[in-house]
Design a protein around this motif. Structure first.
Motif, mmCIF file in Angstrom:
data_model
loop_
_atom_site.group_PDB
_atom_site.id
_atom_site.type_symbol
_atom_site.label_atom_id
_atom_site.label_comp_id
_atom_site.label_asym_id
_atom_site.label_seq_id
_atom_site.Cartn_x
_atom_site.Cartn_y
_atom_site.Cartn_z
ATOM 1 N N GLU A 1 12.671 8.838 -21.317
ATOM 2 C CA GLU A 1 11.696 8.030 -20.595
ATOM 3 C C GLU A 1 10.375 8.046 -21.362
ATOM 4 O O GLU A 1 10.063 9.014 -22.052
ATOM 5 N N ARG A 2 9.603 7.008 -21.193
ATOM 6 C CA ARG A 2 8.310 6.919 -21.873
ATOM 7 C C ARG A 2 7.262 7.680 -21.054
ATOM 8 O O ARG A 2 6.932 7.293 -19.936
ATOM 9 N N ALA A 3 6.737 8.750 -21.632
ATOM 10 C CA ALA A 3 5.709 9.542 -20.971
ATOM 11 C C ALA A 3 4.346 8.873 -21.117
ATOM 12 O O ALA A 3 4.130 8.066 -22.025
ATOM 13 N N ASP A 4 3.419 9.217 -20.236
ATOM 14 C CA ASP A 4 2.060 8.684 -20.312
ATOM 15 C C ASP A 4 1.354 9.138 -21.581
ATOM 16 O O ASP A 4 0.608 8.379 -22.195
ATOM 17 N N ILE A 5 1.585 10.391 -21.973
ATOM 18 C CA ILE A 5 0.999 10.961 -23.189
ATOM 19 C C ILE A 5 2.157 11.415 -24.063
ATOM 20 O O ILE A 5 2.981 12.220 -23.635
ATOM 21 N N ARG A 6 2.213 10.877 -25.295
ATOM 22 C CA ARG A 6 3.335 11.147 -26.176
ATOM 23 C C ARG A 6 2.841 11.740 -27.493
ATOM 24 O O ARG A 6 2.006 11.139 -28.174
ATOM 25 N N LEU A 7 3.347 12.897 -27.836
ATOM 26 C CA LEU A 7 3.042 13.559 -29.104
ATOM 27 C C LEU A 7 4.300 13.582 -29.955
ATOM 28 O O LEU A 7 5.405 13.765 -29.428
ATOM 29 N N THR A 8 4.140 13.430 -31.264
ATOM 30 C CA THR A 8 5.247 13.537 -32.206
ATOM 31 C C THR A 8 4.754 14.341 -33.395
ATOM 32 O O THR A 8 3.683 14.046 -33.944
ATOM 33 N N MET A 9 5.524 15.374 -33.779
ATOM 34 C CA MET A 9 5.127 16.225 -34.897
ATOM 35 C C MET A 9 6.293 17.106 -35.313
ATOM 36 O O MET A 9 7.319 17.144 -34.630
ATOM 37 N N SER A 10 6.119 17.845 -36.385
ATOM 38 C CA SER A 10 7.125 18.820 -36.808
ATOM 39 C C SER A 10 6.927 20.120 -36.035
ATOM 40 O O SER A 10 5.853 20.372 -35.469
ATOM 41 N N SER A 11 7.949 20.939 -36.046
ATOM 42 C CA SER A 11 7.873 22.235 -35.357
ATOM 43 C C SER A 11 6.784 23.117 -35.961
ATOM 44 O O SER A 11 6.021 23.750 -35.236
#
Length: 115
Positions: free
Chosen positions: A67-77
């Motif tokens: 689902e599409r969250a209001d706040i979305r972060l994408t990064m490496s571990s």
């Protein structure tokens, strides 16, 4: 590369850090928004809710968010662990493309104090 448990611990530490914050940072964190954090190198997504100044209902699932969250972060571990540990500045990682942050315009304005 950090593992899934280290990422969970980092997000839990981030929640504790937010909960202890004051002033403008605390005010920015008092949103009530869904949150996702996609960890690209683990093909894993953590989800939760930013509410009452902390991250609540933290869970995870393999793959991209369902689902599409209001706040979305994408990064490496490793970047997640480094940012929460204070070894990598969020603003510089975001500006350098190592971290992607997506949210509505109003939320971005409020969240900028956390950066």
């Amino acid at each position: 590369m950090a593992n899934a448990e280290e990422c969970r611990e980092a997000l839990e530490q981030l929640s504790r850090n937010i909960a202890k914050s004051n002033g403008d940072v605390r005010k920015a964190a008092e949103l009530d928004r869904s949150l996702s954090c996609r960890i690209t190198d683990l093909d894993l997504t953590f989800t939760g809710r930013l509410r009452d100044g902390s991250i609540q209902d933290l869970g995870h699932a393999p793959g991209a968010p369902t689902e599409r969250a209001d706040i979305r972060l994408t990064m490496s571990s490793d970047d997640l662990v480094a940012v929460v540990g204070g070894r990598l500045g969020f603003a510089s990682a975001w500006a350098g493309g190592r971290i992607k942050l997506e949210a509505g315009f109003r939320d971005l304005l409020r969240l900028r104090t956390l950066l």
